[in-house]
Design a protein around this motif. Structure first.
Motif, PDB file in Angstrom:
ATOM      1  N   GLU A   1      58.436 -79.467 -39.251  1.00 47.15           N
ATOM      2  CA  GLU A   1      57.741 -79.240 -37.978  1.00 47.15           C
ATOM      3  C   GLU A   1      56.865 -77.992 -38.027  1.00 47.15           C
ATOM      4  OE1 GLU A   1      60.934 -79.239 -35.186  1.00 47.15           O
ATOM      5  OE2 GLU A   1      61.352 -81.387 -35.453  1.00 47.15           O
ATOM      6  N   ALA A   2      57.318 -76.975 -38.771  1.00 44.18           N
ATOM      7  CA  ALA A   2      56.537 -75.734 -38.871  1.00 44.18           C
ATOM      8  C   ALA A   2      55.201 -75.976 -39.575  1.00 44.18           C
ATOM      9  CB  ALA A   2      57.347 -74.671 -39.607  1.00 44.18           C
ATOM     10  N   PHE A   3      55.178 -76.926 -40.500  1.00 36.83           N
ATOM     11  CA  PHE A   3      53.950 -77.187 -41.254  1.00 36.83           C
ATOM     12  C   PHE A   3      53.282 -78.493 -40.824  1.00 36.83           C
ATOM     13  CE2 PHE A   3      56.062 -74.104 -43.930  1.00 36.83           C
ATOM     14  CZ  PHE A   3      55.011 -73.367 -44.473  1.00 36.83           C
ATOM     15  N   SER A   4      53.659 -79.025 -39.662  1.00 36.42           N
ATOM     16  CA  SER A   4      53.083 -80.285 -39.193  1.00 36.42           C
ATOM     17  C   SER A   4      51.649 -80.074 -38.718  1.00 36.42           C
ATOM     18  CB  SER A   4      53.931 -80.867 -38.068  1.00 36.42           C
ATOM     19  OG  SER A   4      53.899 -79.993 -36.940  1.00 36.42           O
ATOM     20  N   GLY A   5      50.978 -81.181 -38.423  1.00 37.86           N
ATOM     21  CA  GLY A   5      49.601 -81.112 -37.938  1.00 37.86           C
ATOM     22  C   GLY A   5      48.696 -82.028 -38.730  1.00 37.86           C
ATOM     23  N   ASN A   6      47.552 -82.354 -38.148  1.00 40.09           N
ATOM     24  CA  ASN A   6      46.603 -83.265 -38.775  1.00 40.09           C
ATOM     25  C   ASN A   6      45.193 -82.839 -38.390  1.00 40.09           C
ATOM     26  OD1 ASN A   6      44.903 -85.476 -39.419  1.00 40.09           O
ATOM     27  ND2 ASN A   6      46.576 -86.937 -39.187  1.00 40.09           N
ATOM     28  N   ASP A   7      44.409 -82.423 -39.379  1.00 41.57           N
ATOM     29  CA  ASP A   7      43.050 -81.935 -39.106  1.00 41.57           C
ATOM     30  C   ASP A   7      42.128 -83.023 -38.566  1.00 41.57           C
ATOM     31  OD1 ASP A   7      43.686 -79.373 -39.841  1.00 41.57           O
ATOM     32  OD2 ASP A   7      42.773 -79.475 -41.840  1.00 41.57           O
ATOM     33  N   CYS A   8      42.507 -84.285 -38.700  1.00 42.90           N
ATOM     34  CA  CYS A   8      41.672 -85.380 -38.200  1.00 42.90           C
ATOM     35  C   CYS A   8      41.969 -85.731 -36.744  1.00 42.90           C
ATOM     36  CB  CYS A   8      41.868 -86.628 -39.059  1.00 42.90           C
ATOM     37  SG  CYS A   8      41.425 -86.427 -40.787  1.00 42.90           S
ATOM     38  N   GLN A   9      43.055 -85.198 -36.218  1.00 42.72           N
ATOM     39  CA  GLN A   9      43.542 -85.647 -34.914  1.00 42.72           C
ATOM     40  C   GLN A   9      42.542 -85.409 -33.786  1.00 42.72           C
ATOM     41  OE1 GLN A   9      47.793 -85.215 -33.883  1.00 42.72           O
ATOM     42  NE2 GLN A   9      47.109 -83.957 -32.150  1.00 42.72           N
ATOM     43  N   ALA A  10      41.982 -84.231 -33.684  1.00 43.32           N
ATOM     44  CA  ALA A  10      41.065 -83.919 -32.579  1.00 43.32           C
ATOM     45  C   ALA A  10      39.858 -84.847 -32.583  1.00 43.32           C
ATOM     46  CB  ALA A  10      40.625 -82.465 -32.657  1.00 43.32           C
ATOM     47  N   LEU A  11      39.310 -85.105 -33.766  1.00 40.35           N
ATOM     48  CA  LEU A  11      38.136 -85.974 -33.855  1.00 40.35           C
ATOM     49  C   LEU A  11      38.494 -87.417 -33.527  1.00 40.35           C
ATOM     50  CD1 LEU A  11      35.200 -86.534 -34.537  1.00 40.35           C
ATOM     51  CD2 LEU A  11      35.847 -86.635 -36.972  1.00 40.35           C
ATOM     52  N   VAL A  12      39.597 -87.900 -34.076  1.00 41.41           N
ATOM     53  CA  VAL A  12      40.010 -89.282 -33.796  1.00 41.41           C
ATOM     54  C   VAL A  12      40.260 -89.476 -32.300  1.00 41.41           C
ATOM     55  CG1 VAL A  12      41.847 -90.983 -34.134  1.00 41.41           C
ATOM     56  CG2 VAL A  12      40.954 -89.713 -36.098  1.00 41.41           C
ATOM     57  N   GLU A  13      40.912 -88.502 -31.679  1.00 43.91           N
ATOM     58  CA  GLU A  13      41.200 -88.635 -30.248  1.00 43.91           C
ATOM     59  C   GLU A  13      39.942 -88.551 -29.398  1.00 43.91           C
ATOM     60  OE1 GLU A  13      45.821 -86.991 -30.156  1.00 43.91           O
ATOM     61  OE2 GLU A  13      44.238 -85.857 -29.133  1.00 43.91           O
ATOM     62  N   SER A  14      38.929 -87.829 -29.857  1.00 43.28           N
ATOM     63  CA  SER A  14      37.682 -87.768 -29.093  1.00 43.28           C
ATOM     64  C   SER A  14      36.914 -89.084 -29.174  1.00 43.28           C
ATOM     65  CB  SER A  14      36.797 -86.618 -29.598  1.00 43.28           C
ATOM     66  OG  SER A  14      36.270 -86.901 -30.885  1.00 43.28           O
ATOM     67  N   LEU A  15      37.048 -89.771 -30.312  1.00 40.47           N
ATOM     68  CA  LEU A  15      36.371 -91.057 -30.499  1.00 40.47           C
ATOM     69  C   LEU A  15      37.181 -92.217 -29.925  1.00 40.47           C
ATOM     70  CD1 LEU A  15      35.167 -90.573 -34.205  1.00 40.47           C
ATOM     71  CD2 LEU A  15      33.744 -90.476 -32.144  1.00 40.47           C
ATOM     72  N   HIS A  16      38.505 -92.041 -29.865  1.00 42.21           N
ATOM     73  CA  HIS A  16      39.390 -93.106 -29.406  1.00 42.21           C
ATOM     74  C   HIS A  16      40.412 -92.510 -28.428  1.00 42.21           C
ATOM     75  CE1 HIS A  16      37.927 -95.872 -32.564  1.00 42.21           C
ATOM     76  NE2 HIS A  16      37.918 -94.801 -33.337  1.00 42.21           N
ATOM     77  N   PRO A  17      40.062 -92.386 -27.164  1.00 43.61           N
ATOM     78  CA  PRO A  17      40.964 -91.760 -26.178  1.00 43.61           C
ATOM     79  C   PRO A  17      42.333 -92.423 -26.079  1.00 43.61           C
ATOM     80  CG  PRO A  17      38.751 -92.026 -25.276  1.00 43.61           C
ATOM     81  CD  PRO A  17      38.767 -92.760 -26.576  1.00 43.61           C
ATOM     82  N   GLU A  18      42.411 -93.700 -26.443  1.00 46.76           N
ATOM     83  CA  GLU A  18      43.696 -94.381 -26.376  1.00 46.76           C
ATOM     84  C   GLU A  18      44.698 -93.792 -27.379  1.00 46.76           C
ATOM     85  OE1 GLU A  18      40.693 -95.499 -27.346  1.00 46.76           O
ATOM     86  OE2 GLU A  18      40.865 -97.559 -28.128  1.00 46.76           O
ATOM     87  N   VAL A  19      44.198 -93.217 -28.461  1.00 43.20           N
ATOM     88  CA  VAL A  19      45.077 -92.543 -29.425  1.00 43.20           C
ATOM     89  C   VAL A  19      45.681 -91.294 -28.790  1.00 43.20           C
ATOM     90  CG1 VAL A  19      45.183 -91.356 -31.656  1.00 43.20           C
ATOM     91  CG2 VAL A  19      43.800 -93.446 -31.411  1.00 43.20           C
ATOM     92  N   ARG A  20      44.836 -90.538 -28.085  1.00 46.83           N
ATOM     93  CA  ARG A  20      45.324 -89.351 -27.371  1.00 46.83           C
ATOM     94  C   ARG A  20      46.360 -89.741 -26.322  1.00 46.83           C
ATOM     95  NH1 ARG A  20      40.997 -87.998 -23.986  1.00 46.83           N
ATOM     96  NH2 ARG A  20      42.026 -89.522 -22.657  1.00 46.83           N
ATOM     97  N   ASP A  21      46.086 -90.836 -25.592  1.00 44.40           N
ATOM     98  CA  ASP A  21      47.021 -91.273 -24.558  1.00 44.40           C
ATOM     99  C   ASP A  21      48.394 -91.607 -25.160  1.00 44.40           C
ATOM    100  OD1 ASP A  21      44.966 -90.981 -22.756  1.00 44.40           O
ATOM    101  OD2 ASP A  21      44.490 -93.128 -22.666  1.00 44.40           O
ATOM    102  N   ALA A  22      48.390 -92.282 -26.305  1.00 47.39           N
ATOM    103  CA  ALA A  22      49.648 -92.653 -26.946  1.00 47.39           C
ATOM    104  C   ALA A  22      50.393 -91.412 -27.443  1.00 47.39           C
ATOM    105  CB  ALA A  22      49.381 -93.614 -28.106  1.00 47.39           C
ATOM    106  N   ARG A  23      49.650 -90.483 -28.022  1.00 51.97           N
ATOM    107  CA  ARG A  23      50.300 -89.258 -28.505  1.00 51.97           C
ATOM    108  C   ARG A  23      50.899 -88.468 -27.344  1.00 51.97           C
ATOM    109  NH1 ARG A  23      48.992 -84.239 -28.301  1.00 51.97           N
ATOM    110  NH2 ARG A  23      46.812 -84.666 -27.780  1.00 51.97           N
ATOM    111  N   GLU A  24      50.146 -88.346 -26.249  1.00 51.78           N
ATOM    112  CA  GLU A  24      50.654 -87.590 -25.107  1.00 51.78           C
ATOM    113  C   GLU A  24      51.880 -88.268 -24.498  1.00 51.78           C
ATOM    114  OE1 GLU A  24      47.277 -87.104 -22.550  1.00 51.78           O
ATOM    115  OE2 GLU A  24      46.528 -85.350 -23.662  1.00 51.78           O
ATOM    116  N   TRP A  25      51.930 -89.587 -24.533  1.00 50.50           N
ATOM    117  CA  TRP A  25      53.123 -90.279 -24.043  1.00 50.50           C
ATOM    118  C   TRP A  25      54.334 -89.944 -24.919  1.00 50.50           C
ATOM    119  CZ3 TRP A  25      56.487 -93.859 -26.137  1.00 50.50           C
ATOM    120  CH2 TRP A  25      57.392 -94.439 -25.236  1.00 50.50           C
TER     121      TRP A  25
END
Length: 300
Positions: free
Chosen positions: A215-239
């Motif tokens: 968890e300390a080293f988690s994260g994904n550099d593509c996440q912000a861009l993918v979520e901006s292009l596909h809001p449904e991905v952000r919605d699923a992650r936030e859920w």
């Protein structure tokens, strides 16, 4: 007939360090294999034709990684003087296309491993991994078949052991183009490199990486861009965030979170909105493809 699994993977971390001169990206990632995925059935043919039944997968045969992997393996074997028959391959898809969980790459790797066994090519693992690399950066991971720390474009693999966790993976139903993400000027490409030693700091090499470390080293550099292009991905992650920290895997559309118990994962899955699909999988260290082929080989 030979039936083999094609396991999924998660990127527990994905850091993009920069763009290389050849257009590919230098990255660091921790690949976690899962005990859930597609299945492939291999049957020998009397002629020299390679045919693929991909079910409802809407991909032309010439573009299907399973078909391309089979052709590439046969070409390599022929260079070694082998005369090989054809094969019929049936792909049973469970993993979403474009989900970032390695479906196509894993299918291709299982094809290389399965036909190497079926055709008795006896090609070494290094050769199979190199053939896989020619088709996709993630394929060598599945060929070698071990949860691993990866560098380069993903082909420099160091096996690691992770603490057993139960993952809930959610697919919001969209397909994300890896090529489009990596060509987008807004993609973060300047992450600071870390080392496997840093990831293991305070732990013995043979000790599984703990949940706290992961968890300390988690994260994904593509996440912000993918979520901006596909809001449904952000919605699923936030859920998913209501249960535990969640993130994107790879450059696809699937998001995931980890649980310490299977029951907790099942309880969360039971509450999944109907508009999405999801599955529960355990993190594993060794691919079930290698385990099954090892048993078959021991019987020969």
């Amino acid at each position: 007939m030979l039936k083999l699994p094609a396991p999924a993977k998660l990127n527990l971390t994905l850091r993009i360090l920069g763009r290389r001169a050849d257009g590919y990206h230098e990255l660091q990632t921790l690949f976690q294999l899962l005990d859930y995925g597609d299945e492939l059935e291999f049957s020998a043919r009397a002629d020299d034709v390679i045919s693929v039944d991909a079910g409802e997968l809407d991909v032309a045969e010439r573009d299907n990684l399973v078909y391309r992997a089979a052709l590439l393996l046969r070409k390599e074997a022929k260079l070694a003087g082998e005369k090989l028959p054809g094969a019929h391959i049936r792909l049973i898809k469970k993993l979403p296309h474009g989900g970032g969980i390695g479906g196509g790459s894993s299918d291709a790797a299982t094809t290389l491993l399965g036909l190497n066994h079926l055709w008795r090519c006896n090609l070494p693992m290094d050769t199979l991994a190199e053939l896989g690399r020619q088709l996709g950066a993630d394929i060598p991971l599945f060929v070698r078949g071990h949860t691993a720390w990866a560098e380069g474009v993903g082909e420099k693999l160091t096996p690691v052991i992770t603490e057993k966790r139960h993952y809930l993976v959610v697919s919001p139903g969209c397909e994300v183009s890896t090529a489009k993400i990596f060509h987008d000027s807004r993609l973060t490409r300047d992450s600071v490199a870390i080392t496997l030693a840093a990831l293991r700091e305070g732990q013995l090499t043979e000790t599984p990486l703990s949940s706290e470390k992961l968890e300390a080293f988690s994260g994904n550099d593509c996440q912000a861009l993918v979520e901006s292009l596909h809001p449904e991905v952000r919605d699923a992650r936030e859920w998913l965030e209501q249960f535990a920290p969640a993130q994107l895997t790879g450059t696809g559309s699937c998001v995931f979170t980890a649980f310490q118990t299977e029951q907790a994962a099942k309880s969360a899955l039971a509450r999944l909105p109907r508009k999405w699909q999801g599955f529960i999988a355990n993190g594993i260290q060794v691919s079930p493809v290698h385990q099954k082929l090892a048993k078959l080989t021991s019987r020969d």
